[in-house]
Design a protein around this motif. Structure first.
Motif, PDB file in Angstrom:
ATOM      1  N   ALA A  50       0.836  -1.201   0.000  1.00 23.87           N
ATOM      2  CA  ALA A  50       0.000   0.000   0.000  1.00 23.87           C
ATOM      3  C   ALA A  50       0.870   1.250   0.000  1.00 23.87           C
ATOM      4  CB  ALA A  50      -0.926   0.001   1.212  1.00 23.87           C
ATOM      5  N   THR A  51       2.041   1.147   0.589  1.00 26.20           N
ATOM      6  CA  THR A  51       2.978   2.280   0.591  1.00 26.20           C
ATOM      7  C   THR A  51       3.359   2.640  -0.846  1.00 26.20           C
ATOM      8  OG1 THR A  51       3.804   1.551   2.736  1.00 26.20           O
ATOM      9  CG2 THR A  51       5.207   3.066   1.490  1.00 26.20           C
ATOM     10  N   SER A  52       3.665   1.610  -1.656  1.00 25.15           N
ATOM     11  CA  SER A  52       3.966   1.854  -3.073  1.00 25.15           C
ATOM     12  C   SER A  52       2.747   2.437  -3.783  1.00 25.15           C
ATOM     13  CB  SER A  52       4.356   0.548  -3.777  1.00 25.15           C
ATOM     14  OG  SER A  52       5.455  -0.058  -3.148  1.00 25.15           O
ATOM     15  N   GLU A  88      -8.228   8.253  -0.799  1.00 21.68           N
ATOM     16  CA  GLU A  88      -8.685   7.535   0.391  1.00 21.68           C
ATOM     17  C   GLU A  88      -7.637   6.477   0.725  1.00 21.68           C
ATOM     18  OE1 GLU A  88     -13.035   6.284   0.282  1.00 21.68           O
ATOM     19  OE2 GLU A  88     -12.822   7.154  -1.711  1.00 21.68           O
ATOM     20  N   ASP A  89      -6.995   6.621   1.890  1.00 22.86           N
ATOM     21  CA  ASP A  89      -6.130   5.547   2.364  1.00 22.86           C
ATOM     22  C   ASP A  89      -7.038   4.563   3.097  1.00 22.86           C
ATOM     23  OD1 ASP A  89      -4.433   3.798   3.583  1.00 22.86           O
ATOM     24  OD2 ASP A  89      -3.002   5.300   4.306  1.00 22.86           O
ATOM     25  N   ALA A  90      -7.497   3.574   2.334  1.00 24.97           N
ATOM     26  CA  ALA A  90      -8.413   2.561   2.871  1.00 24.97           C
ATOM     27  C   ALA A  90      -7.638   1.282   3.170  1.00 24.97           C
ATOM     28  CB  ALA A  90      -9.550   2.305   1.892  1.00 24.97           C
ATOM     29  N   SER A  91      -6.393   1.441   3.605  1.00 20.83           N
ATOM     30  CA  SER A  91      -5.557   0.284   3.958  1.00 20.83           C
ATOM     31  C   SER A  91      -6.252  -0.632   4.957  1.00 20.83           C
ATOM     32  CB  SER A  91      -4.232   0.753   4.559  1.00 20.83           C
ATOM     33  OG  SER A  91      -3.434   1.345   3.577  1.00 20.83           O
ATOM     34  N   HIS A  92      -7.105  -0.036   5.818  1.00 20.82           N
ATOM     35  CA  HIS A  92      -7.806  -0.814   6.847  1.00 20.82           C
ATOM     36  C   HIS A  92      -9.162  -1.312   6.376  1.00 20.82           C
ATOM     37  CE1 HIS A  92      -5.717   1.718  10.266  1.00 20.82           C
ATOM     38  NE2 HIS A  92      -4.863   1.177   9.433  1.00 20.82           N
ATOM     39  N   ALA A  93      -9.618  -0.875   5.212  1.00 22.68           N
ATOM     40  CA  ALA A  93     -11.067  -0.790   5.036  1.00 22.68           C
ATOM     41  C   ALA A  93     -11.677  -1.605   3.910  1.00 22.68           C
ATOM     42  CB  ALA A  93     -11.469   0.676   4.895  1.00 22.68           C
ATOM     43  N   VAL A 118      -1.750  -8.346   8.678  1.00 17.46           N
ATOM     44  CA  VAL A 118      -2.690  -7.960   9.744  1.00 17.46           C
ATOM     45  C   VAL A 118      -3.968  -7.336   9.196  1.00 17.46           C
ATOM     46  CG1 VAL A 118      -0.929  -7.626  11.531  1.00 17.46           C
ATOM     47  CG2 VAL A 118      -1.680  -5.662  10.147  1.00 17.46           C
ATOM     48  N   LYS A 119      -3.993  -6.999   7.918  1.00 21.66           N
ATOM     49  CA  LYS A 119      -5.160  -6.314   7.353  1.00 21.66           C
ATOM     50  C   LYS A 119      -6.284  -7.322   7.049  1.00 21.66           C
ATOM     51  CE  LYS A 119      -2.678  -2.579   7.720  1.00 21.66           C
ATOM     52  NZ  LYS A 119      -1.947  -1.750   6.807  1.00 21.66           N
ATOM     53  N   ILE A 120      -7.345  -6.873   6.385  1.00 20.47           N
ATOM     54  CA  ILE A 120      -8.547  -7.720   6.245  1.00 20.47           C
ATOM     55  C   ILE A 120      -8.290  -8.958   5.378  1.00 20.47           C
ATOM     56  CG2 ILE A 120     -10.990  -7.767   5.555  1.00 20.47           C
ATOM     57  CD1 ILE A 120     -10.448  -5.819   7.844  1.00 20.47           C
TER      58      ILE A 120
HETATM   59  C1  LIG Z   1      -0.770  -0.698   6.719  1.00 20.82           C
HETATM   60  C2  LIG Z   1      -0.991   0.709   6.318  1.00 20.82           C
HETATM   61  C3  LIG Z   1      -0.321   1.309   5.244  1.00 20.82           C
HETATM   62  C4  LIG Z   1       0.809   0.649   4.536  1.00 20.82           C
HETATM   63  O1  LIG Z   1       0.506  -0.596   4.063  1.00 20.82           O
HETATM   64  P1  LIG Z   1       1.647  -1.533   3.463  1.00 20.82           P
HETATM   65  O2  LIG Z   1       0.895  -2.464   2.575  1.00 20.82           O
HETATM   66  O3  LIG Z   1       2.264  -2.227   4.649  1.00 20.82           O
HETATM   67  O4  LIG Z   1       2.620  -0.691   2.739  1.00 20.82           O
HETATM   68  C5  LIG Z   1      -0.668   2.594   4.882  1.00 20.82           C
HETATM   69  N1  LIG Z   1      -1.609   3.279   5.547  1.00 20.82           N
HETATM   70  C6  LIG Z   1      -2.256   2.754   6.605  1.00 20.82           C
HETATM   71  C7  LIG Z   1      -3.315   3.562   7.292  1.00 20.82           C
HETATM   72  C8  LIG Z   1      -1.958   1.466   7.031  1.00 20.82           C
HETATM   73  O5  LIG Z   1      -2.563   0.952   8.111  1.00 20.82           O
END
Ligand SMILES: *Cc1c(COP(=O)(O)O)cnc(C)c1O
Length: 389
Positions: A56-58, A158-163, A189-191
Motif C-alpha cells: 500500500a505504501t507503493s 482515500e487511504d483505505a488500507s484498513h477498510a 494484519v489487514k482484512i
Molecule cells: C498498513 C498501512 C499502510 C501501509 O501498508 P503496506 O501495505 O504495509 O505498505 C498505509 N496506511 C495505513 C493507514 C496502514 O494501516
C-alpha cells in the motif's frame, strides 16, 4: 500459553493450493493472475480500474505521482494514521501537514479540516491533496470531504488500507465516488492478505494508466504508447517516465485472489467479535468504538479508550499488564507528527490536541477472523481483570 497478537492472517487450504498451483506454473510474476486479482477487487468495490502493487505504501506513492504531487505542494492527512499516509507525500518532495481528529470516530475531523482550509485560503497555502484515512476500517465522512474538495480545489486519496469490505452509505469503500484514488493494503494484519501487497482503485482511465506505468519503471511495450523512433532499430519497449519496480508477483496475487472469496465473511466474523466485546465491556471504564450510522466498518482494529479518571492505573501500566498476560495489545497510532523524524521538521507537542488525548488513552485489542472462541474468552477475562475501577 501462546500469546495472542492484535491481528493475524486467516489462511485456508484453498489459499495454499492456489499459491502452490502458481509455483508449478510457467509464470511467477506478470502472468495472468495479477489482472484476475485486480478484476476481482474492482468488481467487488465497483471501481472501474485497479492497479496491484507490492504494498500500500507503493500504491500511495504512485497515486500521489499520478495526481501530479510535486516539490513544494502541500499534502494534508490525519494526525492519527500509519506513517506511510504521510511519507508518500515526502517521496514526491511535497510538504506534509496534519488535520486533528474527530473525538468520536478518530478519523480526521471535518470541522477542523474546514477551519484549517479557511485559514490556508487566506494565507494562500491551500493543500494540493488530502489523504483521508479510514481508521480501523470505518469510513471518513466522504460526502463532506467531497464538498470541501470541490469548494477549495484539492484532490483526494482515500487511504483505505484498513477498510476493504467496509461500506459508506451502503456502498463499498473503494468505489471512488468521493475521491480520485482509493488505496488498499494486503499486509497480513489487514482484512485480506497477499503477504505484502497493495492496490490503487480509480474510475479515471488516465490515472490508472499512469499508475500502471509507474509500477514498472515507466516502461511500455504497447506500440500506440511509444514515441516515434527509427524503424530500422528494435524498439520493443520504451521508458517514457521515471517509474519503479513496484510490481506484485503472481504468487502473491494468487493468495489475494483466493482470499477475496472470503472478504465479506472475514468482515462479518470481525463484527461478531466486536459485538461480543461491546457487550462484555459495557460496564468497564472504557469507551468502545463509536460507529457512525452511515458506515459499515471492516473492523480492521478494535480500539478502546481508557477512562483514566476512573482507572487507578496509567495507560502504560495497563499496556504492560496485557503484554505480560500474553495479550499483545497495541497502539494505533502515535500521532505521526510526534515521530522523531517529523518532530525534526518543526512540529510541536500540542499541535493536534484531540489526537494527543487519543494517543494517551487508546489501546488496540486483538481482533481478527481466525480468533478462536477460547482466545476470545481469554482476551475478555484478561481485559476485565486489567481494566477495573
Ligand atoms: C498498513 C498501512 C499502510 C501501509 O501498508 P503496506 O501495505 O504495509 O505498505 C498505509 N496506511 C495505513 C493507514 C496502514 O494501516
Amino acid at each position: 500459553m501462546n500469546s495472542i497478537p492484535y491481528g493475524r492472517q486467516d489462511i485456508n487450504r484453498a489459499d495454499i493450493d492456489s499459491v502452490v498451483a502458481i509455483l508449478k506454473s510457467d509464470f511467477l510474476t506478470q502472468g495472468n493472475v495479477v489482472p484476475k486479482f485486480e478484476n476481482s477487487v474492482s468488481d467487488y468495490v465497483k471501481a472501474k480500474y485497479a492497479v496491484a502493487v507490492n504494498s500500500a505504501t507503493s500504491a500511495l506513492h504512485i497515486a500521489c505521482l499520478a495526481l501530479g504531487v510535486r516539490k513544494g505542494d502541500r499534502v494534508w492527512t490525519s494526525a492519527i494514521t500509519f506513517v506511510a499516509s504521510a511519507n508518500c507525500a515526502l517521496y514526491c518532495g511535497a510538504e506534509v501537514d496534519f488535520v486533528d481528529i474527530d473525538d468520536k470516530t478518530y478519523n480526521l475531523s471535518i470541522e477542523k479540516l474546514e477551519e484549517k482550509l479557511i485559514v490556508a485560503e487566506k494565507s494562500g497555502s491551500l493543500p494540493y491533496l488530502l489523504i483521508a484515512v479510514h481508521l480501523c476500517g470505518q469510513s471518513c465522512d466522504m460526502q463532506s470531504i467531497k464538498s470541501l474538495s470541490d469548494k477549495y480545489g484539492f484532490k483526494v486519496i482515500e487511504d483505505a488500507s484498513h477498510a476493504i469490505g467496509g461500506k459508506y452509505k451502503g456502498e463499498a469503500i473503494g468505489n471512488c465516488h468521493y475521491s480520485d484514488i482509493t488505496i488498499f493494503s494486503f499486509h497480513p494484519v489487514k482484512i485480506i492478505t497477499t503477504g505484502e501487497g497493495g492496490m490503487a482503485l480509480t474510475n479515471n482511465f488516465e490515472l490508472a494508466n499512469q499508475m500502471r506505468s509507474l509500477r514498472s519503471h515507466g516502461i511500455t511495450n504497447i506500440q500506440g504508447e511509444m514515441e516515434l523512433r527509427p524503424e530500422t532499430e528494435i524498439w520493443n519497449y520504451q521508458q517514457l517516465s521515471l517509474g519503479f519496480n513496484y510490481r506484485l508477483t503472481d504468487i502473491h496475487a494468487a493468495l489475494g485472489l483466493s482470499q477475496m472469496n472470503r472478504v465479506s465473511e472475514f468482515v462479518q466474523q470481525r463484527h461478531e467479535i466486536a459485538d461480543r466485546y461491546n457487550q462484555e465491556f459495557s460496564n468497564l471504564p472504557v469507551l468502545v468504538p463509536y460507529q457512525d450510522p452511515l458506515t459499515y466498518s471492516s473492523y480492521h482494529l478494535y480500539v478502546i479508550r481508557l477512562d483514566l479518571n476512573r482507572i487507578r492505573k496509567s495507560q502504560i501500566e495497563i499496556y504492560k499488564e496485557f503484554q505480560s498476560e500474553g495479550i499483545l495489545v497495541n497502539l494505533h497510532y502515535i500521532p505521526v507528527y510526534l515521530q522523531p523524524f517529523y518532530e525534526r521538521k518543526g512540529f510541536l507537542r500540542g499541535y493536534c490536541p484531540s489526537a494527543e488525548r487519543y494517543f494517551h488513552e487508546a489501546i488496540t485489542l486483538p481482533l481478527f477472523s481466525s480468533l478462536s472462541e477460547e482466545e476470545l474468552t481469554r482476551v475478555i477475562s484478561v481485559t476485565k481483570k486489567v481494566i477495573s475501577d
